[in-house]
Motif scaffolding. Structure first.
Motif, PDB file in Angstrom:
ATOM      1  N   GLU A  48      -5.952  -3.235  13.129  1.00 54.71           N
ATOM      2  CA  GLU A  48      -4.966  -3.745  12.171  1.00 54.71           C
ATOM      3  C   GLU A  48      -3.617  -3.979  12.853  1.00 54.71           C
ATOM      4  OE1 GLU A  48      -7.301  -1.400   8.593  1.00 54.71           O
ATOM      5  OE2 GLU A  48      -5.152  -0.988   8.826  1.00 54.71           O
ATOM      6  N   HIS A  49      -3.239  -3.087  13.756  1.00 55.32           N
ATOM      7  CA  HIS A  49      -1.981  -3.285  14.497  1.00 55.32           C
ATOM      8  C   HIS A  49      -2.059  -4.507  15.417  1.00 55.32           C
ATOM      9  CE1 HIS A  49      -0.551   1.168  13.929  1.00 55.32           C
ATOM     10  NE2 HIS A  49      -0.328   0.422  12.863  1.00 55.32           N
ATOM     11  N   ARG A  50      -3.219  -4.681  16.056  1.00 56.68           N
ATOM     12  CA  ARG A  50      -3.391  -5.864  16.917  1.00 56.68           C
ATOM     13  C   ARG A  50      -3.267  -7.152  16.103  1.00 56.68           C
ATOM     14  NH1 ARG A  50      -6.399  -5.254  22.079  1.00 56.68           N
ATOM     15  NH2 ARG A  50      -6.771  -3.046  22.345  1.00 56.68           N
TER      16      ARG A  50
ATOM     17  N   ALA B 178      -2.137  -4.145   2.684  1.00 51.72           N
ATOM     18  CA  ALA B 178      -3.455  -3.507   2.850  1.00 51.72           C
ATOM     19  C   ALA B 178      -3.411  -2.424   3.940  1.00 51.72           C
ATOM     20  CB  ALA B 178      -4.504  -4.563   3.209  1.00 51.72           C
ATOM     21  N   HIS B 179      -2.735  -2.722   5.036  1.00 53.65           N
ATOM     22  CA  HIS B 179      -2.664  -1.756   6.150  1.00 53.65           C
ATOM     23  C   HIS B 179      -1.879  -0.505   5.755  1.00 53.65           C
ATOM     24  CE1 HIS B 179      -2.104  -0.032  10.085  1.00 53.65           C
ATOM     25  NE2 HIS B 179      -0.794  -0.132   9.966  1.00 53.65           N
ATOM     26  N   PHE B 180      -0.772  -0.685   5.072  1.00 53.02           N
ATOM     27  CA  PHE B 180       0.031   0.476   4.687  1.00 53.02           C
ATOM     28  C   PHE B 180      -0.739   1.348   3.693  1.00 53.02           C
ATOM     29  CE2 PHE B 180       4.229  -2.043   5.561  1.00 53.02           C
ATOM     30  CZ  PHE B 180       4.019  -1.900   6.925  1.00 53.02           C
TER      31      PHE B 180
ATOM     32  N   HIS C 121      -3.935   1.640   3.615  1.00 51.44           N
ATOM     33  CA  HIS C 121      -4.932   2.313   4.449  1.00 51.44           C
ATOM     34  C   HIS C 121      -4.317   3.553   5.113  1.00 51.44           C
ATOM     35  CE1 HIS C 121      -7.875   1.937   8.137  1.00 51.44           C
ATOM     36  NE2 HIS C 121      -8.106   3.011   7.415  1.00 51.44           N
ATOM     37  N   GLU C 122      -3.147   3.370   5.729  1.00 53.68           N
ATOM     38  CA  GLU C 122      -2.488   4.518   6.374  1.00 53.68           C
ATOM     39  C   GLU C 122      -2.178   5.607   5.355  1.00 53.68           C
ATOM     40  OE1 GLU C 122       0.993   3.344   8.605  1.00 53.68           O
ATOM     41  OE2 GLU C 122      -0.218   2.663  10.304  1.00 53.68           O
ATOM     42  N   GLU C 123      -1.715   5.205   4.186  1.00 56.59           N
ATOM     43  CA  GLU C 123      -1.325   6.206   3.192  1.00 56.59           C
ATOM     44  C   GLU C 123      -2.545   6.982   2.668  1.00 56.59           C
ATOM     45  OE1 GLU C 123       1.457   4.163   0.523  1.00 56.59           O
ATOM     46  OE2 GLU C 123       2.473   3.384   2.307  1.00 56.59           O
TER      47      GLU C 123
ATOM     48  N   ASN D 168       8.645  -1.628  16.155  1.00 54.35           N
ATOM     49  CA  ASN D 168       9.321  -0.328  16.116  1.00 54.35           C
ATOM     50  C   ASN D 168       8.629   0.631  15.167  1.00 54.35           C
ATOM     51  OD1 ASN D 168      11.212  -1.097  17.974  1.00 54.35           O
ATOM     52  ND2 ASN D 168      12.775  -1.620  16.466  1.00 54.35           N
ATOM     53  N   HIS D 169       8.116   0.083  14.060  1.00 53.25           N
ATOM     54  CA  HIS D 169       7.408   0.954  13.119  1.00 53.25           C
ATOM     55  C   HIS D 169       6.172   1.570  13.788  1.00 53.25           C
ATOM     56  CE1 HIS D 169       6.254   2.599   9.237  1.00 53.25           C
ATOM     57  NE2 HIS D 169       5.017   2.304   9.595  1.00 53.25           N
ATOM     58  N   VAL D 170       5.395   0.738  14.473  1.00 50.21           N
ATOM     59  CA  VAL D 170       4.186   1.243  15.140  1.00 50.21           C
ATOM     60  C   VAL D 170       4.568   2.250  16.234  1.00 50.21           C
ATOM     61  CG1 VAL D 170       2.208   0.622  16.586  1.00 50.21           C
ATOM     62  CG2 VAL D 170       2.831  -0.824  14.640  1.00 50.21           C
TER      63      VAL D 170
ATOM     64  N   GLU E  60       7.191   5.291  14.361  1.00 47.48           N
ATOM     65  CA  GLU E  60       6.805   5.979  13.122  1.00 47.48           C
ATOM     66  C   GLU E  60       5.300   6.275  13.103  1.00 47.48           C
ATOM     67  OE1 GLU E  60       9.252   6.998  11.416  1.00 47.48           O
ATOM     68  OE2 GLU E  60      10.805   5.651  12.192  1.00 47.48           O
ATOM     69  N   ASP E  61       4.485   5.240  13.311  1.00 47.83           N
ATOM     70  CA  ASP E  61       3.038   5.472  13.255  1.00 47.83           C
ATOM     71  C   ASP E  61       2.593   6.493  14.302  1.00 47.83           C
ATOM     72  OD1 ASP E  61       2.788   3.768  11.140  1.00 47.83           O
ATOM     73  OD2 ASP E  61       1.948   2.099  12.291  1.00 47.83           O
ATOM     74  N   THR E  62       3.152   6.416  15.499  1.00 53.62           N
ATOM     75  CA  THR E  62       2.716   7.340  16.558  1.00 53.62           C
ATOM     76  C   THR E  62       2.977   8.801  16.175  1.00 53.62           C
ATOM     77  OG1 THR E  62       4.826   6.926  17.640  1.00 53.62           O
ATOM     78  CG2 THR E  62       2.926   5.728  18.506  1.00 53.62           C
TER      79      THR E  62
HETATM   80 FE   LIG Z   1       0.729   1.002  11.022  1.00 52.04          FE
END
Ligand SMILES: [Fe+2]
Ligand SMILES: [Fe+2]
Length: 138
Positions: free
Chosen positions: A24-26, A62-64, A66-68, A122-124, A127-129
């Motif tokens: 999803e990030h790619r 959709a991705h957010f 999924h993460e949540e 920057n978010h990836v 924050e995501d890391t």
């Molecule tokens: Fe993400």
């Protein structure tokens, strides 16, 4: 070789060690590159720019989500703060899409493309890391 400052390439630094999240990030990196190359091209097409931004918005929603779901499953303690950042990103994307829709090509489009790129990356990166270790936990 592509040395354009408008492009970003995937690197392992961005990997979350989770195949679905990485895919999803790619996808966002691909869309960010498509958006910026369309904005910078001589033949730029406003309909194409808007279509890419709309795709990015839909994929981000959709991705957010999924993460949540993963945050709840993995008991990530900062899930509310992180979800708040997702909500802010969605509202910035919506606003950017409206601004592009309401204007013709100008410096604003270039700034918008670069801003979206840095917001997402920057978010990836920052924050995501932070939830990687929770993601890895069984
Ligand atoms: Fe993400
Ligand atoms: Fe996130």
């Amino acid at each position: 070789m592509d040395v354009s400052p408008w492009r970003i390439e995937w690197s392992d630094e961005l990997s979350m060690s989770n195949a679905e999240i990485d895919a999803e990030h790619r996808n966002f990196i691909r869309l960010v590159n498509e958006l910026n190359s369309e904005i910078m091209s001589q033949q730029r097409d406003k309909a194409v720019v808007e279509r890419i931004m709309k795709q990015m918005l839909d994929d981000a929603i959709a991705h957010f989500a999924h993460e949540e779901r993963l945050f709840i499953e993995k008991l990530y303690p900062a899930r509310e703060e992180h979800a708040q950042l997702h909500a802010e990103l969605i509202s910035k994307f919506r606003q950017a899409l409206e601004e592009i829709h309401a204007t013709e090509f100008s410096r604003l489009w270039i700034e918008t493309g670069l801003e979206i790129r840095s917001l997402l990356i920057n978010h990836v990166l920052f924050e995501d890391t932070q939830y990687i270790e929770y993601l890895r936990a069984e």
